[in-house]
Scaffold this motif. Structure first.
Motif, PDB file in Angstrom:
ATOM      1  N   ASP A  17      -6.709 -53.461  -4.487  1.00 45.05           N
ATOM      2  CA  ASP A  17      -6.319 -52.134  -3.983  1.00 45.05           C
ATOM      3  C   ASP A  17      -4.922 -51.749  -4.481  1.00 45.05           C
ATOM      4  O   ASP A  17      -4.036 -52.595  -4.613  1.00 45.05           O
ATOM      5  CB  ASP A  17      -6.327 -52.179  -2.445  1.00 45.05           C
ATOM      6  CG  ASP A  17      -6.208 -50.787  -1.821  1.00 45.05           C
ATOM      7  OD1 ASP A  17      -7.239 -50.238  -1.416  1.00 45.05           O
ATOM      8  OD2 ASP A  17      -5.070 -50.256  -1.771  1.00 45.05           O
ATOM      9  N   LYS A  18      -4.748 -50.444  -4.697  1.00 50.47           N
ATOM     10  CA  LYS A  18      -3.460 -49.997  -5.251  1.00 50.47           C
ATOM     11  C   LYS A  18      -2.294 -50.219  -4.290  1.00 50.47           C
ATOM     12  O   LYS A  18      -1.143 -50.254  -4.704  1.00 50.47           O
ATOM     13  CB  LYS A  18      -3.527 -48.559  -5.741  1.00 50.47           C
ATOM     14  CG  LYS A  18      -3.936 -47.521  -4.729  1.00 50.47           C
ATOM     15  CD  LYS A  18      -3.934 -46.147  -5.423  1.00 50.47           C
ATOM     16  CE  LYS A  18      -4.313 -45.019  -4.483  1.00 50.47           C
ATOM     17  NZ  LYS A  18      -5.649 -45.131  -3.861  1.00 50.47           N
ATOM     18  N   GLN A  19      -2.589 -50.415  -2.998  1.00 54.31           N
ATOM     19  CA  GLN A  19      -1.502 -50.740  -2.061  1.00 54.31           C
ATOM     20  C   GLN A  19      -0.802 -52.059  -2.388  1.00 54.31           C
ATOM     21  O   GLN A  19       0.266 -52.344  -1.870  1.00 54.31           O
ATOM     22  CB  GLN A  19      -2.047 -50.807  -0.631  1.00 54.31           C
ATOM     23  CG  GLN A  19      -2.415 -49.446  -0.055  1.00 54.31           C
ATOM     24  CD  GLN A  19      -2.651 -49.535   1.445  1.00 54.31           C
ATOM     25  OE1 GLN A  19      -1.852 -50.105   2.172  1.00 54.31           O
ATOM     26  NE2 GLN A  19      -3.764 -48.972   1.898  1.00 54.31           N
TER      27      GLN A  19
ATOM     28  N   CYS B 241      -8.123 -56.765   4.017  1.00 57.70           N
ATOM     29  CA  CYS B 241      -6.835 -56.182   3.626  1.00 57.70           C
ATOM     30  C   CYS B 241      -6.981 -55.328   2.373  1.00 57.70           C
ATOM     31  O   CYS B 241      -7.856 -55.600   1.560  1.00 57.70           O
ATOM     32  CB  CYS B 241      -5.794 -57.293   3.408  1.00 57.70           C
ATOM     33  SG  CYS B 241      -6.131 -58.389   2.034  1.00 57.70           S
ATOM     34  N   PRO B 242      -6.240 -54.246   2.251  1.00 56.97           N
ATOM     35  CA  PRO B 242      -5.013 -53.893   2.983  1.00 56.97           C
ATOM     36  C   PRO B 242      -5.232 -53.261   4.367  1.00 56.97           C
ATOM     37  O   PRO B 242      -4.271 -52.843   5.006  1.00 56.97           O
ATOM     38  CB  PRO B 242      -4.359 -52.862   2.047  1.00 56.97           C
ATOM     39  CG  PRO B 242      -5.507 -52.181   1.376  1.00 56.97           C
ATOM     40  CD  PRO B 242      -6.527 -53.274   1.172  1.00 56.97           C
ATOM     41  N   TYR B 243      -6.486 -53.185   4.817  1.00 58.69           N
ATOM     42  CA  TYR B 243      -6.776 -52.504   6.086  1.00 58.69           C
ATOM     43  C   TYR B 243      -6.756 -53.481   7.260  1.00 58.69           C
ATOM     44  O   TYR B 243      -6.804 -54.686   7.091  1.00 58.69           O
ATOM     45  CB  TYR B 243      -8.156 -51.824   6.006  1.00 58.69           C
ATOM     46  CG  TYR B 243      -8.301 -51.007   4.756  1.00 58.69           C
ATOM     47  CD1 TYR B 243      -7.580 -49.820   4.594  1.00 58.69           C
ATOM     48  CD2 TYR B 243      -9.091 -51.451   3.712  1.00 58.69           C
ATOM     49  CE1 TYR B 243      -7.677 -49.088   3.423  1.00 58.69           C
ATOM     50  CE2 TYR B 243      -9.195 -50.717   2.526  1.00 58.69           C
ATOM     51  CZ  TYR B 243      -8.483 -49.547   2.392  1.00 58.69           C
ATOM     52  OH  TYR B 243      -8.564 -48.832   1.228  1.00 58.69           O
TER      53      TYR B 243
ATOM     54  N   LYS C 290       0.260 -51.664   9.855  1.00 59.30           N
ATOM     55  CA  LYS C 290       0.948 -51.961   8.601  1.00 59.30           C
ATOM     56  C   LYS C 290      -0.061 -52.421   7.552  1.00 59.30           C
ATOM     57  O   LYS C 290      -1.225 -52.670   7.857  1.00 59.30           O
ATOM     58  CB  LYS C 290       1.971 -53.082   8.828  1.00 59.30           C
ATOM     59  CG  LYS C 290       3.077 -52.713   9.798  1.00 59.30           C
ATOM     60  CD  LYS C 290       4.102 -53.830   9.881  1.00 59.30           C
ATOM     61  CE  LYS C 290       5.121 -53.552  10.982  1.00 59.30           C
ATOM     62  NZ  LYS C 290       5.753 -54.778  11.464  1.00 59.30           N
ATOM     63  N   ARG C 291       0.410 -52.593   6.325  1.00 58.90           N
ATOM     64  CA  ARG C 291      -0.460 -53.139   5.288  1.00 58.90           C
ATOM     65  C   ARG C 291      -0.835 -54.575   5.658  1.00 58.90           C
ATOM     66  O   ARG C 291       0.018 -55.373   5.989  1.00 58.90           O
ATOM     67  CB  ARG C 291       0.255 -53.129   3.925  1.00 58.90           C
ATOM     68  CG  ARG C 291      -0.645 -53.544   2.790  1.00 58.90           C
ATOM     69  CD  ARG C 291       0.113 -53.685   1.478  1.00 58.90           C
ATOM     70  NE  ARG C 291       0.970 -54.872   1.470  1.00 58.90           N
ATOM     71  CZ  ARG C 291       1.624 -55.321   0.399  1.00 58.90           C
ATOM     72  NH1 ARG C 291       1.537 -54.662  -0.744  1.00 58.90           N
ATOM     73  NH2 ARG C 291       2.379 -56.398   0.461  1.00 58.90           N
TER      74      ARG C 291
END
Ligand code: NI
Length: 256
Positions: free
Chosen positions: A11-13, A205-207, A216-217
């Protein structure tokens, strides 16, 4: 040692610190991670991560909200790619009626869910199931197409009765950060009811970061909070929860 059975490090996060973060996992006792694809593109990125890190494995598949990209050519790519060494599952696949309320789109979701279950049977890989607001249709299709295919119902969000039904059918139940939320009564009831031998630990993650980091992430480094919550509910030592759920994930993903 903790096994993160469901993560999205592509993920881009994680764009800024992905390598730094993944390099810190083993010293923090996160010794296995399955990075799960949700589209063709993210499946490719999952494989790239698995090829870069020994302890990362890949699942490939198309999430119900992304099925508009699927066609015969892409199914053929999934079939071919499923044979790569570090691909350990088909997923995440399933039904999501929370985002898609139109009957026509839901019918399309069912079509590609069935097709990807058949693919898993053909390539003899377990499945990672995503199901949101679609309890009845998911169970029906699982009974119709998935019997005998090992798998996990990831981020389980339904009743304890349904959890027990899936356990009876031989499936694992994926439990993550939500189990630490104060308002997660339904999930806590389900976790209390199902045997620890059928639970997998996951971040998504990131969820879905657990308390005290809710909102938070998320990353696998938060998993001890999930382990502790399950241990408390089950009256078990956290080490025992880690050990058994680790073994469960090793078995499901054929890493034993
Ligand atoms: Ni996911």
């Amino acid at each position: 040692m903790i096994f993160d059975s469901h993560a999205h490090y592509d993920d881009k996060q994680f764009g800024e610190d992905r390598d730094e973060l993944l390099s810190s996992m083993e010293q923090n006792r996160i010794t296995k991670i399955v990075n799960v694809g949700s589209s063709i593109e993210s499946s490719k990125r999952a494989i790239a991560l698995a090829e870069r890190y020994d302890f990362v494995y890949a699942a490939i598949g198309v999430h119900p909200s992304d099925i508009s990209c699927l066609n015969e050519e892409r199914m053929a790519w999934l079939r071919k790619t499923a044979k790569r060494e570090k691909v350990v599952a088909i997923g995440e696949i399933g039904l999501d009626y929370y985002w898609d309320k139109e009957p026509e789109i839901q019918e399309q979701q069912k079509v590609w869910f069935r097709r990807q279950l058949e693919l898993a049977r053909e390539v003899q890989l377990p499945v990672i199931i995503h199901s949101r607001d679609a309890a009845a249709d998911t169970l029906e299709i699982m009974k119709e197409r998935a019997l005998g295919i090992p798998g996990v119902i990831h981020c389980f969000s339904y009743s304890k009765e349904l959890a027990l039904e899936y356990v009876k059918l031989g499936y694992y139940i994926g439990v993550g950060g939500v189990v630490t939320f104060k308002n997660a009564r339904k999930l806590k009831e389900a976790v209390a009811e199902i045997p620890i031998e059928r639970i997998l630990i996951e971040t998504d993650c990131p969820y879905l970061a657990p308390e005290p980091n809710r909102g938070k992430r998320n990353s696998s480094l938060n998993l001890p909070y999930v382990v502790d919550a399950i241990a408390e509910m089950k009256g078990m030592a956290p080490e025992t929860v880690e050990e058994i759920t680790y073994r469960n994930a090793m078995e499901l993903y054929g890493l034993g």
